[in-house]
Write a protein that holds these residues in place. Structure first.
Motif, PDB file in Angstrom:
ATOM      1  N   SER A  41      -7.419   2.714 -15.118  1.00 20.16           N
ATOM      2  CA  SER A  41      -8.596   3.357 -14.774  1.00 20.16           C
ATOM      3  C   SER A  41      -8.792   4.198 -15.705  1.00 20.16           C
ATOM      4  CB  SER A  41      -8.303   3.013 -13.797  1.00 20.16           C
ATOM      5  OG  SER A  41      -7.147   4.092 -13.209  1.00 20.16           O
ATOM      6  N   PRO A  42      -9.238   5.593 -15.905  1.00 20.62           N
ATOM      7  CA  PRO A  42      -9.136   6.771 -17.033  1.00 20.62           C
ATOM      8  C   PRO A  42      -8.136   7.729 -16.205  1.00 20.62           C
ATOM      9  CG  PRO A  42     -11.531   5.693 -17.503  1.00 20.62           C
ATOM     10  CD  PRO A  42     -10.717   5.193 -16.182  1.00 20.62           C
ATOM     11  N   ASP A  43      -8.181   7.719 -14.319  1.00 17.79           N
ATOM     12  CA  ASP A  43      -6.607   8.420 -14.109  1.00 17.79           C
ATOM     13  C   ASP A  43      -5.808   7.807 -13.841  1.00 17.79           C
ATOM     14  OD1 ASP A  43      -6.862   6.952 -12.316  1.00 17.79           O
ATOM     15  OD2 ASP A  43      -8.527   7.626 -11.082  1.00 17.79           O
ATOM     16  N   GLY A  44      -5.357   6.629 -14.696  1.00 17.56           N
ATOM     17  CA  GLY A  44      -4.220   5.886 -15.061  1.00 17.56           C
ATOM     18  C   GLY A  44      -3.803   5.063 -13.114  1.00 17.56           C
ATOM     19  N   ASN A  45      -4.234   5.528 -12.471  1.00 15.82           N
ATOM     20  CA  ASN A  45      -3.804   4.641 -11.208  1.00 15.82           C
ATOM     21  C   ASN A  45      -3.623   3.727 -10.839  1.00 15.82           C
ATOM     22  OD1 ASN A  45      -2.724   7.564 -10.550  1.00 15.82           O
ATOM     23  ND2 ASN A  45      -4.904   8.097 -10.190  1.00 15.82           N
ATOM     24  N   ILE A  46      -5.129   3.021 -10.943  1.00 17.43           N
ATOM     25  CA  ILE A  46      -5.772   1.320 -11.164  1.00 17.43           C
ATOM     26  C   ILE A  46      -5.226   0.189 -12.670  1.00 17.43           C
ATOM     27  CG2 ILE A  46      -7.226   0.359 -10.298  1.00 17.43           C
ATOM     28  CD1 ILE A  46      -7.489   2.568  -8.614  1.00 17.43           C
ATOM     29  N   ILE A  47      -4.651  -0.276 -12.411  1.00 20.57           N
ATOM     30  CA  ILE A  47      -4.861  -1.837 -13.094  1.00 20.57           C
ATOM     31  C   ILE A  47      -5.878  -2.507 -12.632  1.00 20.57           C
ATOM     32  CG2 ILE A  47      -3.428  -3.297 -14.570  1.00 20.57           C
ATOM     33  CD1 ILE A  47      -1.021  -1.342 -15.010  1.00 20.57           C
ATOM     34  N   PRO A  48      -6.842  -3.345 -13.843  1.00 18.02           N
ATOM     35  CA  PRO A  48      -7.669  -4.372 -13.177  1.00 18.02           C
ATOM     36  C   PRO A  48      -7.136  -5.104 -13.955  1.00 18.02           C
ATOM     37  CG  PRO A  48      -9.092  -2.827 -14.036  1.00 18.02           C
ATOM     38  CD  PRO A  48      -7.888  -2.032 -14.089  1.00 18.02           C
ATOM     39  N   SER A  49      -6.878  -6.468 -14.083  1.00 15.70           N
ATOM     40  CA  SER A  49      -6.333  -7.605 -14.731  1.00 15.70           C
ATOM     41  C   SER A  49      -7.363  -9.164 -14.064  1.00 15.70           C
ATOM     42  CB  SER A  49      -5.798  -7.661 -14.678  1.00 15.70           C
ATOM     43  OG  SER A  49      -4.702  -8.216 -12.943  1.00 15.70           O
ATOM     44  N   GLY A  50      -8.057  -9.542 -15.372  1.00 12.59           N
ATOM     45  CA  GLY A  50      -8.658 -11.150 -14.957  1.00 12.59           C
ATOM     46  C   GLY A  50      -7.986 -11.741 -15.713  1.00 12.59           C
ATOM     47  N   ALA A  51      -8.981 -13.026 -15.395  1.00 17.10           N
ATOM     48  CA  ALA A  51      -7.876 -14.320 -16.296  1.00 17.10           C
ATOM     49  C   ALA A  51      -8.814 -15.783 -15.631  1.00 17.10           C
ATOM     50  CB  ALA A  51      -6.807 -14.440 -15.193  1.00 17.10           C
ATOM     51  N   ALA A 102       6.598  -2.076 -13.625  1.00 18.78           N
ATOM     52  CA  ALA A 102       7.035  -3.065 -12.927  1.00 18.78           C
ATOM     53  C   ALA A 102       5.717  -4.057 -13.296  1.00 18.78           C
ATOM     54  CB  ALA A 102       6.574  -2.560 -11.339  1.00 18.78           C
ATOM     55  N   PRO A 103       6.637  -5.902 -13.493  1.00 16.86           N
ATOM     56  CA  PRO A 103       5.724  -6.745 -14.301  1.00 16.86           C
ATOM     57  C   PRO A 103       4.372  -6.639 -12.720  1.00 16.86           C
ATOM     58  CG  PRO A 103       7.420  -7.433 -13.421  1.00 16.86           C
ATOM     59  CD  PRO A 103       7.634  -5.774 -13.480  1.00 16.86           C
ATOM     60  N   LEU A 104       3.257  -7.475 -13.832  1.00 19.42           N
ATOM     61  CA  LEU A 104       1.972  -7.484 -12.614  1.00 19.42           C
ATOM     62  C   LEU A 104       1.722  -9.199 -12.542  1.00 19.42           C
ATOM     63  CD1 LEU A 104      -0.562  -5.194 -14.666  1.00 19.42           C
ATOM     64  CD2 LEU A 104       0.572  -4.880 -11.843  1.00 19.42           C
ATOM     65  N   GLU A 105       1.693  -9.688 -11.666  1.00 22.72           N
ATOM     66  CA  GLU A 105       2.266 -10.978 -11.111  1.00 22.72           C
ATOM     67  C   GLU A 105       0.597 -11.089 -10.337  1.00 22.72           C
ATOM     68  OE1 GLU A 105       6.261 -11.618  -9.294  1.00 22.72           O
ATOM     69  OE2 GLU A 105       6.943 -11.435 -11.682  1.00 22.72           O
ATOM     70  N   GLY A 106       0.931 -12.755 -10.402  1.00 20.62           N
ATOM     71  CA  GLY A 106       0.027 -13.193  -9.340  1.00 20.62           C
ATOM     72  C   GLY A 106      -1.005 -14.063  -9.758  1.00 20.62           C
ATOM     73  N   CYS A 160      -4.017  -3.405  -9.321  1.00 22.85           N
ATOM     74  CA  CYS A 160      -2.685  -3.325  -8.924  1.00 22.85           C
ATOM     75  C   CYS A 160      -2.297  -1.322  -8.905  1.00 22.85           C
ATOM     76  CB  CYS A 160      -1.669  -4.340  -9.855  1.00 22.85           C
ATOM     77  SG  CYS A 160      -1.921  -5.457  -9.875  1.00 22.85           S
ATOM     78  N   THR A 161      -1.860  -1.337  -8.501  1.00 21.50           N
ATOM     79  CA  THR A 161      -1.396   0.214  -9.035  1.00 21.50           C
ATOM     80  C   THR A 161      -0.260   0.053 -10.305  1.00 21.50           C
ATOM     81  OG1 THR A 161       0.662   0.077  -7.589  1.00 21.50           O
ATOM     82  CG2 THR A 161      -1.170   1.025  -6.480  1.00 21.50           C
ATOM     83  N   SER A 162      -0.912   1.119 -10.601  1.00 20.51           N
ATOM     84  CA  SER A 162       0.124   1.402 -12.043  1.00 20.51           C
ATOM     85  C   SER A 162       2.003   1.892 -11.708  1.00 20.51           C
ATOM     86  CB  SER A 162      -1.294   2.952 -13.476  1.00 20.51           C
ATOM     87  OG  SER A 162      -0.586   3.362 -12.256  1.00 20.51           O
ATOM     88  N   SER A 163       1.598   2.713 -10.668  1.00 20.30           N
ATOM     89  CA  SER A 163       3.311   2.968 -10.964  1.00 20.30           C
ATOM     90  C   SER A 163       4.134   2.265  -9.882  1.00 20.30           C
ATOM     91  CB  SER A 163       2.895   4.317  -9.751  1.00 20.30           C
ATOM     92  OG  SER A 163       2.977   3.778  -8.515  1.00 20.30           O
ATOM     93  N   THR A 164       4.039   0.951  -9.527  1.00 19.59           N
ATOM     94  CA  THR A 164       4.153   0.266  -8.565  1.00 19.59           C
ATOM     95  C   THR A 164       3.804  -1.338  -9.068  1.00 19.59           C
ATOM     96  OG1 THR A 164       2.986  -0.311  -6.425  1.00 19.59           O
ATOM     97  CG2 THR A 164       5.471   1.973  -6.832  1.00 19.59           C
ATOM     98  N   GLY A 165       3.193  -1.658  -9.608  1.00 21.49           N
ATOM     99  CA  GLY A 165       2.269  -2.807  -9.732  1.00 21.49           C
ATOM    100  C   GLY A 165       2.287  -3.209  -8.211  1.00 21.49           C
ATOM    101  N   ALA A 166       1.770  -2.736  -6.968  1.00 23.35           N
ATOM    102  CA  ALA A 166       1.545  -3.505  -5.681  1.00 23.35           C
ATOM    103  C   ALA A 166       0.201  -3.626  -5.885  1.00 23.35           C
ATOM    104  CB  ALA A 166       2.230  -1.703  -4.538  1.00 23.35           C
TER     105      ALA A 166
END
Length: 134
Positions: free
Chosen positions: A16-26, A1-5, A34-40
């Motif tokens: 994250s090393p466990d593969g569950n969380i994507i932090p993004s900085g801008a 899923a695309p990460l938007e916002g 966001c979650t890596s599975s759904t982008g929520a």
């Protein structure tokens, strides 16, 4: 899923090393988790005063480290609204950050060609590595 916002360009994202969380900085000075599975969206971390240039996560995702153009490294508790712990003492923009595998040390890289190591629990400086010439 695309990460938007983000309202400005994304400068850094990590998994994250466990593969569950994507932090993004801008450039909007915000870190989005966001979650890596759904982008929520899980949380939004605000408190940087300049563009976020780099992000990294502890293996369990409970701490996020960010570097930015405000010459600071911030340590964030991922799932709270608490302000970050700020590690100062950088004389130039922070271009990259990382955690040691055990999460005890934060590494920051600066435009002044130095690499700095900090104790993650206190922000106390451990070492400054210099000598890069390019």
């Amino acid at each position: 899923a695309p990460l938007e916002g983000h309202s400005y360009g994304v400068n850094s994202a990590a998994l994250s090393p466990d593969g569950n969380i994507i932090p993004s900085g801008a450039g909007d000075m915000i870190i989005r988790l966001c979650t890596s599975s759904t982008g929520a969206l899980l949380n939004t971390l605000q408190g940087n005063t300049c563009s976020v240039t780099s992000v990294a996560a502890l293996p369990d995702g409970r701490l996020i480290v960010s570097g930015s153009e405000d010459m600071c490294v911030c340590l964030w508790k991922s799932f709270t609204a608490e302000p970050p712990s700020i590690v100062e003492g950088h004389g130039r923009d922070v271009t990259s950050v990382a955690f040691s595998p055990d999460g005890c040390v934060v590494v920051s890289v600066l435009w002044d060609k130095s690499v700095r190591l900090w104790k993650a629990s206190t922000g106390a400086p451990l070492h400054i590595l210099e000598g890069h010439t390019g």
